[in-house]
Design a protein around this motif. Sequence first.
Motif, mmCIF file in Angstrom:
data_model
loop_
_atom_site.group_PDB
_atom_site.id
_atom_site.type_symbol
_atom_site.label_atom_id
_atom_site.label_comp_id
_atom_site.label_asym_id
_atom_site.label_seq_id
_atom_site.Cartn_x
_atom_site.Cartn_y
_atom_site.Cartn_z
ATOM 1 N N LYS A 1 0.833 -1.040 -0.003
ATOM 2 C CA LYS A 1 -0.144 -0.226 0.186
ATOM 3 C C LYS A 1 0.881 1.143 -0.049
ATOM 4 O O LYS A 1 0.380 2.531 -0.807
ATOM 5 N N ARG A 2 2.039 1.027 1.109
ATOM 6 C CA ARG A 2 3.183 2.984 0.643
ATOM 7 C C ARG A 2 2.874 2.403 -0.501
ATOM 8 O O ARG A 2 3.204 4.071 -1.198
ATOM 9 N N ILE A 3 3.740 2.166 -0.893
ATOM 10 C CA ILE A 3 4.130 1.372 -2.736
ATOM 11 C C ILE A 3 3.225 2.011 -3.530
ATOM 12 O O ILE A 3 3.304 3.585 -4.726
ATOM 13 N N ALA A 4 2.278 1.547 -3.350
ATOM 14 C CA ALA A 4 1.230 2.020 -4.460
ATOM 15 C C ALA A 4 0.414 3.610 -4.512
ATOM 16 O O ALA A 4 0.073 4.192 -5.189
ATOM 17 N N ARG A 5 0.657 3.781 -3.172
ATOM 18 C CA ARG A 5 0.326 5.268 -2.685
ATOM 19 C C ARG A 5 0.842 6.535 -3.370
ATOM 20 O O ARG A 5 0.658 7.515 -3.752
ATOM 21 N N LYS A 6 2.471 5.897 -2.957
ATOM 22 C CA LYS A 6 3.555 6.558 -3.204
ATOM 23 C C LYS A 6 3.208 7.078 -4.560
ATOM 24 O O LYS A 6 4.000 8.317 -5.099
ATOM 25 N N ASN A 7 3.635 6.140 -5.474
ATOM 26 C CA ASN A 7 3.069 5.950 -7.059
ATOM 27 C C ASN A 7 2.038 6.515 -7.544
ATOM 28 O O ASN A 7 1.878 5.749 -9.096
#
Length: 383
Positions: A150-156
């Motif tokens: 989720k962190r990677i998805a939100r950031k990108n």
Amino acid sequence: MKIKDAFNNNSIKVPFFAPEITNQDCKMVLDALKKPLLTDGPILRKFEDSFSSFVGSTYAVGVSNATSALHLSLRALGIGKGDEVIIPDMTFVATASSVILSGATPVLADINYDDLNISPKSIEKSLTPRTKAILPVHFAGKACDMDEIKRIARKNHLFIIEDCAHALGTKFGEKHVGTIGDVGCFSFYPTKNITTIEGGMMTTNSKKIANHVQAARNHGIMKSLAQRYTEGKPWEYDVTEAGYNYRLDEIRSALGLSQLKRLTNLNNQRRKICEYYNHRLRDQDGIITPAISKNDSCHLYILKIKKQANMNRDKLFKKLLKNGIRTSVHYKPLHRFSVLKMKARIYDKLVFSDKAYHEIISLPLYPQMPRKIQDKVIDCILQ
């Protein structure tokens, strides 16, 4: 062994899997067969409602299988030609096929060696300006690291499509998988934690996505069969976008509804079998047993066999088969398939999927498996 003998062999004493179909399952199927509406009807709606309640999603949409659930989810999110979707290298080929069918390109990421789930570090190495979604697979019923994903998805600014084919009953923290990302896709294939023979379910908290999938599963028709025959002229409906015949019928929905009622008990039986495997096989030289937690659905029990002078995975497979015990390997990494060599992209080294592939073996596991049968499997391994 000849292919024709694979499932009709008197020498097989321990099957890899045996489906549990009860008298109540049969009764619900027979009752459904007596109804005037055999597809796209009230039993499907009840199954969808019960399923969404169980996993905690706002919507659940029944479809013909998990592959169609993945395909429709990608389409509902507008993912297609020119886009890239990051998937694990170690998964069933259907995960990649659904991306290819959408027109997008699958990007193969490496896995964690310990739990066989997609590696967040490899996801980050696989990002490009064309990346539109991450498609994690909750492998063997153990949840991926959804906080990191989720962190990677939100950031990108990426979508998350959860492949939950192995994971009905699996939780990540307090949330059921399939409710953490934008959509979740479940399988009811005969070997899964519940079965409708063939069938699948898409879950989401988005009304827009649910409405799109509901129409697209039925040729793009904007009304259900029941609506068409109870609200005016049955031929008066609209099709705003070309769709597919990905429906889940009433008979299979009845079987799924019956099995869903005892899913928790079925998963508890699976967990006890996995824990007993661990109890007897843990700390044996050359064997790595899987970690098991209360949040796992225990869909598969996978050992790693370290290569030694007198034993490796392939030798063990042959020995077990010779003793009438059927096992399997989940899975051959995607980058080894001809179609993925042509269709997929790879931006990171696939070190652990290749390493694990040469070591993993899936042992027989089904809810009603007798202890004496399990002991036969274990004793054969320990010899």
